[in-house]
Design a protein around this motif. Structure first.
Motif, PDB file in Angstrom:
ATOM      1  N   GLY A 186      47.190  40.268  47.629  1.00 52.17           N
ATOM      2  CA  GLY A 186      46.503  40.988  48.702  1.00 52.17           C
ATOM      3  C   GLY A 186      46.400  40.188  49.985  1.00 52.17           C
ATOM      4  O   GLY A 186      46.660  40.720  51.080  1.00 52.17           O
ATOM      5  N   GLY A 239      43.764  37.068  36.514  1.00 52.98           N
ATOM      6  CA  GLY A 239      44.166  38.341  37.125  1.00 52.98           C
ATOM      7  C   GLY A 239      43.543  38.534  38.493  1.00 52.98           C
ATOM      8  O   GLY A 239      44.207  38.995  39.428  1.00 52.98           O
ATOM      9  N   LEU A 278      45.879  38.837  41.868  1.00 50.39           N
ATOM     10  CA  LEU A 278      45.798  40.038  42.718  1.00 50.39           C
ATOM     11  C   LEU A 278      45.329  39.675  44.120  1.00 50.39           C
ATOM     12  O   LEU A 278      45.810  40.215  45.115  1.00 50.39           O
ATOM     13  N   CYS A 325      44.988  45.645  46.874  1.00 51.92           N
ATOM     14  CA  CYS A 325      45.039  44.416  46.062  1.00 51.92           C
ATOM     15  C   CYS A 325      43.739  43.615  46.135  1.00 51.92           C
ATOM     16  O   CYS A 325      43.213  43.186  45.115  1.00 51.92           O
ATOM     17  N   THR A 326      43.223  43.406  47.355  1.00 52.73           N
ATOM     18  CA  THR A 326      42.017  42.570  47.485  1.00 52.73           C
ATOM     19  C   THR A 326      40.774  43.307  46.946  1.00 52.73           C
ATOM     20  O   THR A 326      39.770  42.678  46.659  1.00 52.73           O
ATOM     21  N   ALA A 372      41.225  43.428  42.837  1.00 51.31           N
ATOM     22  CA  ALA A 372      41.212  42.058  42.313  1.00 51.31           C
ATOM     23  C   ALA A 372      39.923  41.760  41.533  1.00 51.31           C
ATOM     24  O   ALA A 372      39.938  40.975  40.580  1.00 51.31           O
TER      25      ALA A 372
END
Lengths: 87, 87
Positions: B46, B38, B42, A14-15, A18
């Motif tokens: 995360g 977005g 995200l 996710c990170t 992103a």
């Protein structure tokens, strides 16, 4: 892989991803005025340090995640610096 | 603390404090148009996952870094969503 490891990978995923929506937005709009130069300079420094750290401790997830982040981050930083002269 | 650990802490410090300049810029300008929703959605997902991961593996640096990032991240996200209705 146990559920704790899976959680770590999901967090890293996710990170890392992103930064895609931000890079895509910049590519489409060519607008970077509201984005902080300081943020992406510090982020570049941090990601490079994470990459060196990952190489030293031989951690593939750290290397992989930070390589992707570095590419997106450098694209955002380069576009920000280039466009700021005209905004 | 050896130099490898120090490198990891320096990396975590940079990628954590990176969000301060962006939060300060938004606070001053009240402009968030060029920032990707977005990206921060995200990132929030995360960072929350990193936080849970840090609590499970009992890692103070992961917990500390991600708590700071989450606060800044939520401020940026909240302001982005609030301001987007007027931009």
């Amino acid at each position: 892989m146990n559920y704790v490891e899976l959680l770590g990978y999901a967090a890293a995923f996710c990170t890392t991803v992103a930064f895609f929506p931000q890079a895509i937005k910049i590519y489409k709009t060519k607008h970077t005025k509201d984005i902080s130069l300081g943020m992406f300079l510090l982020l570049t420094a941090g990601v490079v340090l994470w990459l060196i750290y990952g190489i030293i401790i031989d951690s593939s997830p750290i290397i992989a995640a930070n390589t992707v982040t570095l590419i997106l981050d450098l694209y955002i930083l380069y576009t920000k610096i280039k466009l700021d002269r005209f905004q």
